[in-house]
Design a protein around this motif. Structure first.
Motif, PDB file in Angstrom:
ATOM      1  N   PRO A 101       0.819  -1.225   0.000  1.00  0.00           N
ATOM      2  CA  PRO A 101       0.000   0.000   0.000  1.00  0.00           C
ATOM      3  C   PRO A 101       0.847   1.267   0.000  1.00  0.00           C
ATOM      4  N   THR A 102       1.952   1.235   0.761  1.00  0.00           N
ATOM      5  CA  THR A 102       2.820   2.406   0.790  1.00  0.00           C
ATOM      6  C   THR A 102       3.490   2.618  -0.556  1.00  0.00           C
ATOM      7  N   LEU A 172      -9.852   0.239   1.277  1.00  0.00           N
ATOM      8  CA  LEU A 172     -10.977  -0.410   0.620  1.00  0.00           C
ATOM      9  C   LEU A 172     -12.180  -0.291   1.539  1.00  0.00           C
ATOM     10  N   THR A 173     -13.371  -0.340   0.965  1.00  0.00           N
ATOM     11  CA  THR A 173     -14.564  -0.439   1.790  1.00  0.00           C
ATOM     12  C   THR A 173     -14.675  -1.886   2.233  1.00  0.00           C
ATOM     13  N   LEU A 186     -12.484   0.058  -8.518  1.00  0.00           N
ATOM     14  CA  LEU A 186     -13.021   1.413  -8.430  1.00  0.00           C
ATOM     15  C   LEU A 186     -12.964   1.908  -6.985  1.00  0.00           C
ATOM     16  N   ASP A 187     -13.350   1.027  -6.069  1.00  0.00           N
ATOM     17  CA  ASP A 187     -13.355   1.357  -4.657  1.00  0.00           C
ATOM     18  C   ASP A 187     -11.940   1.723  -4.214  1.00  0.00           C
TER      19      ASP A 187
ATOM     20  N   SER B 210      -9.305 -10.761   9.415  1.00  0.00           N
ATOM     21  CA  SER B 210      -8.649  -9.893  10.389  1.00  0.00           C
ATOM     22  C   SER B 210      -7.346  -9.377   9.819  1.00  0.00           C
ATOM     23  N   THR B 211      -7.222  -8.063   9.739  1.00  0.00           N
ATOM     24  CA  THR B 211      -5.977  -7.452   9.278  1.00  0.00           C
ATOM     25  C   THR B 211      -5.548  -6.445  10.331  1.00  0.00           C
ATOM     26  N   SER B 212      -4.452  -5.775  10.085  1.00  0.00           N
ATOM     27  CA  SER B 212      -3.998  -4.787  11.061  1.00  0.00           C
ATOM     28  C   SER B 212      -4.856  -3.522  11.022  1.00  0.00           C
ATOM     29  N   GLN B 213      -5.807  -3.457  10.071  1.00  0.00           N
ATOM     30  CA  GLN B 213      -6.663  -2.282   9.948  1.00  0.00           C
ATOM     31  C   GLN B 213      -8.088  -2.512  10.443  1.00  0.00           C
TER      32      GLN B 213
END
Lengths: 324, 634
Positions: A101-102, A172-173, A186-187, B210-213
């Motif tokens: 993600p980073t 993400l939703t 898209l999300d 389950s994630t870190s978020q």
């Protein structure tokens, strides 16, 4: 000659990384606050529980040599240990989940900033004194001096909370039933839009100012005057003579900045609750999660060292004077 | 050459236009199949293993996953959980629990008394000989009940015997875990058990991702009770980003948020379809003194003197702290058992109120005269200059410290305040008992807080002599208090227990190892347009979530199916009965104002910045022009 330059640079980089590995160990253990006490600030905890945690995490062993040797051995074999905060999870797993993600966020932000920043800078330098130059340069200076989180909060306030165009946070939703790949994509882009804009805006100023001064400097060179004397159009002069030379300092800046793609800007991730290494750093720091922090810093410093190495090598290739 | 560059530029622009076009409609992709309850919290889950969590959010998740043997009801009273009926033997030494007939785990395996025996034996075995199960937070529930054995005469019966009569077994926080999943987990390796998703339990919702978020939980298909309207629950974590959480809530990405800042909470009070709820909390913020007398520690002996600490108590204006620091969301503190624990809290006699003159007079009487510069001196003739440390976890503590520094200054006690990193402070406050005390405990006063359990033991025990070296942050040692603790713990009835506890609270208050500044409110907010049926726990004065157990999640209904009556918000507003506690502040939405216009001043700020940029550019341009013209003239 060329290979000696290469070897010198690579060996230098390796030495730096080794120093960082050692420093990493020392640094985090010099920090006040032991992880067992942080985690165990709960009225139900007993002295027995605390002792058990210390044993489990190896904190009861002497720092040097036991903990250091364990650490060096494990690091060499690619094992960064277990996270204290996320019980039982491997640090490498924790980091792997947060790395991409980073990289996406800052990679995309960098690319946008490079394209728009260099274009704006080049144009401003070329049309020096024109309205684009004054406005562009003014904006660049302001953006350059603005911290990421200020830009982020402004953007968040306007486009998410105010206009409801974009989601505020996360990547993400989560939940809500089955998704097609397209709707998920898209999300994802919807969630990416604001943070990536923040990163790009934060970096544009840097590139544009550098490029502007570089173009102005190049336009004053003798070979440009010569080109002009040959009767070339000013567009041709810019593209064929001025720009390639003006790009040299930008290449260094880009390469060095790419090293920070992994480090990112912690503040952007925190403002948008982006699940990257930046938010992980904050969480790990609060929990005194040594293994995770060590992992992050190792990753970060290696990427900076490598980026510098790449910059050196590219520069060496572009500008033969450097090699000698 | 020229055309190719143009083409490149055109292509790049087109690509970005496409990307932007792709971004814009993204925000509208929300309508999906499942009704999802999204809950935001500033903590991030540390473990799905109930024995390994140290956090509020961890308890929230495991009480959704699992049933306790006896659950917490709407008012924290015992209600059926894993067991549906229970009786105590006449001698009080044995309890018989009936396990619900036909109950199944979420994976379809029958849930029986064997699971209870397995779980409770894990605790009993693990805590034998001073051992610890996981982080040890769930250990006191059986240990303090003096449980000696847990047996299952048949699949639907569990018999628990104890060496003393106990009333605590029906308030136990130990979740019943499935033996068929946990069969290889022993006290020795419980800390390594990750309890990976999908979690198998008997609770209303099961964690499947389950994630870190975030953690995502779906309905348990085999749940024995009434199910809530939410098909799934997503708990999202916003560590260190409470304002982002509030922004997400305002943007309808979250349905419920726990612990926003008081400032944002006030903003939410006027938001549409929103209930902002300040409720009484089971915890406090204290000014704790370092009373350690055996070497090391405080900068003056005065702080070891109860008379000195009492006198300072009159120099603290608690209502002002609550108004200025908490913006009103708290009540003045007295004892270590918060009023939230209604059955156990007692107001002490001789409550200290703000009175500078009285404080001065008491300090004079206690033998701390003022020196030539007005600063008081201790009995060794040393000027008193107290070090007040506060952790950097919330700005509130530093604000409290400023006020206290001012008030103590008025009675001639100099205070130097320092904000410290949480980790540093934890180390400063804890005595390492393996080393000599000299050189340790370098603090005089600290402002920090504690949060309790439904059972008062948790908050009572941090003041025990035996806690010095672990949780004690006052290093207070009082033999009478220690003895009373054991007596209340061993008491056969609640009434008897309470009489001991009353004495403990009075001793604590008189000796003042802590000055409890205030009992902080919990701040929560939720939307009423997606879910209805919100109920608080306790029903009067509580909040829907992050209390004890998961009962309120099962009471939610789909707001779109509800009759459009004003009942949605009326339900949520507790009728403030004057039962000692403070009336909770509930702000149902007022008449809807034009959405957006009442919002943030951000658009204005952005406008001003844009104008400023243009202005700077314009001024710069005209200047340069003028300079250039001047150059040409020369």
């Amino acid at each position: 000659m060329g290979s000696r330059y290469l070897i010198r640079k690579v060996v230098g980089a390796c030495l730096t990384i080794f120093m960082i590995v050692i420093l990493n160990f020392v640094l985090f253990r010099m920090m006040p606050g032991s992880p067992d006490r942080i985690l165990l600030r709960n009225p139900n905890v007993t002295a027995d529980a605390m002792a058990a945690a210390r044993t489990r995490w190896g904190l009861d062993k002497p720092l040097i040599p036991d903990q250091l040797v364990d650490y060096l051995e494990a690091t060499a074999s690619g094992d960064l240990g277990f996270s204290f905060k996320f019980h039982g999870e491997q640090v490498t797993d924790v980091l792997a989940g947060r790395l991409w993600p980073t990289v996406i966020l800052f990679g995309a932000g960098e690319v946008l900033a490079i394209i728009f920043g260099l274009a704006l800078g080049a144009y401003s330098g070329w049309k020096r004194g024109g309205p684009i130059d004054y406005i562009g340069n003014g904006i660049s200076l302001i953006l350059y001096s603005m911290p990421y989180f200020v830009i982020g909060i402004l953007i968040l306030g306007v486009f998410a909370v105010g206009l409801h165009w974009f989601p505020t946070s996360g990547m993400l939703t989560i939940g809500g039933g089955d998704d097609t790949f397209a709707s998920q994509l898209l999300d994802f882009f919807g969630h990416l839009a604001l943070p990536v804009t923040t990163v790009a805006i934060g970096l544009i100023g840097q590139y544009s100012i550098l490029m502007r001064s570089s173009v102005i400097e190049t336009l004053g060179e003798d070979y440009v005057t010569t080109a002009r004397a040959k009767g070339l159009t000013s567009g041709r002069i810019l593209r064929s003579h001025a720009l390639p030379n003006a790009l040299l300092p930008a290449v260094t800046l880009i390469a060095i900045n790419l090293g920070y793609v992994i480090g990112g800007a912690i503040t952007v991730e925190v403002v948008f609750n982006w699940p990257g290494l930046g938010t992980l750093t904050v969480t790990a720091l609060e929990a005194r999660d040594y293994p995770v922090l060590q992992g992050i810093f190792l990753l970060l410093s290696i990427s900076v060292v490598l980026a510098n190495l790449v910059a050196d090598l590219i520069y060496g290739r572009l500008d033969p004077r450097v090699r000698s | 050459m020229r055309s190719s560059l143009r083409a490149k530029v055109a292509r790049t622009i087109a690509a970005f236009a496409l990307a932007l076009a792709a971004l814009l409609p993204a925000a509208t992709v929300h309508a999906k199949d499942l009704l999802t309850l999204r809950v935001g919290t500033v903590e991030s889950l540390d473990s799905l293993n109930p024995f390994e969590t140290a956090l509020n959010v961890g308890y929230e998740v495991f009480t959704l996953n699992y049933d306790l043997l006896v659950n917490f009801g709407p008012n924290n009273e015992p209600v059926p959980g894993f067991a549906d009926k229970w009786t105590q033997s006449p001698d009080g030494l044995s309890w018989t629990f009936h396990i619900r007939d036909g109950m199944k785990w979420s994976d379809g395996v029958p849930a029986t008394s064997a699971d209870v025996v397995y779980t409770y034996n894990l605790e009993l075995e693990g805590t034998k000989n001073g051992g610890v199960v996981g982080l040890g937070y769930l250990d006191p529930y059986l240990k303090d009940s003096f449980v000696t054995s847990v047996t299952a005469p048949d699949p639907s019966t569990v018999v628990i015997t104890s060496s003393r009569p106990t009333t605590k077994l029906t308030h136990s926080y130990i979740p019943i875990v499935p033996q068929h999943i946990w069969k290889n987990v022993t006290p020795a390796n419980v800390a390594d058990f990750e309890n990976k998703v999908p979690v198998v339990g008997t609770g209303p919702y099961q964690a499947v991702e389950s994630t870190s978020q975030y953690v995502r939980m779906v309905r348990n298909p085999n749940y024995w009770g009434k199910q809530g309207a939410a098909d799934e629950i997503v708990l999202q974590y916003y560590p260190s980003a409470p304002d982002t959480m509030v922004a997400a809530f305002k943007n309808n990405e979250l349905d419920y948020i726990h612990s926003p800042s008081a400032e944002s909470f006030n903003q939410l009070k006027t938001a549409k379809n929103t209930v902002a709820l300040a409720s009484e909390g089971n915890g406090f913020t204290q000014l704790n003194y370092n009373t350690y007398t055996k070497g090391g520690g405080a900068s003056t002996t005065a702080i070891q003197d109860p008379a000195f600490r009492q006198a300072l108590g009159y120099a603290i204006d608690k209502p002002t702290l609550i108004q200025k620091v908490l913006l009103g969301y708290g009540t003045p503190g007295t004892t270590q058992v918060p009023p939230w624990e209604k059955a156990w809290h007692t107001e002490p006699n001789d409550v200290r109120t703000f009175d500078i003159a009285k404080s001065n007079q008491m300090l004079d009487a206690a033998g701390y005269p003022r020196g030539s510069d007005g600063t008081r001196v201790d009995k060794q003739g040393k000027a008193i200059n107290l070090r007040l440390y506060v952790p950097n976890t919330t700005p509130d503590y530093a604000k409290d410290a400023q006020f206290i520094q001012g008030w103590f200054g008025q009675v001639g006690v100099k205070v130097t305040t320092q904000v410290l990193d949480e980790g540093t402070l934890v180390d400063d406050e804890a005595l390492d008992t393996t080393k000599p005390a000299k050189g340790q405990l370098n603090y005089d006063m600290v402002i920090w807080g504690w949060v309790g359990d439904p059972d008062p033991n948790a908050l009572l025990q941090i003041l025990l002599t035996s806690s010095i070296g672990s949780t004690s942050d006052s290093q207070w040692s009082n033999a009478q208090y220690d003895q009373l603790y054991d007596q209340q713990n061993e008491a056969a009835t609640d009434a008897e227990r309470k009489t001991y506890m009353e004495q403990m609270q009075q001793i604590f208050y008189d000796q003042a190892p802590y000055d409890i500044l205030y009992y902080d409110n919990n701040l929560d907010a939720y939307h009423t347009d997606k879910f209805a049926g919100w109920q608080n726990q306790p029903v009067v004065g509580g909040a829907p979530f992050f209390q004890d157990g998961s009962i309120n999640y099962t009471l939610l209904t789909d707001a779109s199916l509800a009759t459009p009556a004003p009942s949605a918000t009326a339900n949520a507003a507790p009728t403030a009965a004057g039962s000692g506690g403070p009336a909770p502040t509930v702000a149902p939405a007022p008449a809807p104002t034009d959405s957006g216009s009442s919002g943030s001043p951000l658009p204005l700020i952005v406008g001003i910045i844009a104008i400023a940029i243009l202005l700077v550019g314009f001024i710069g341009m005209t200047r340069r022009r003028r300079a250039a013209a001047a150059e040409e003239d020369e």
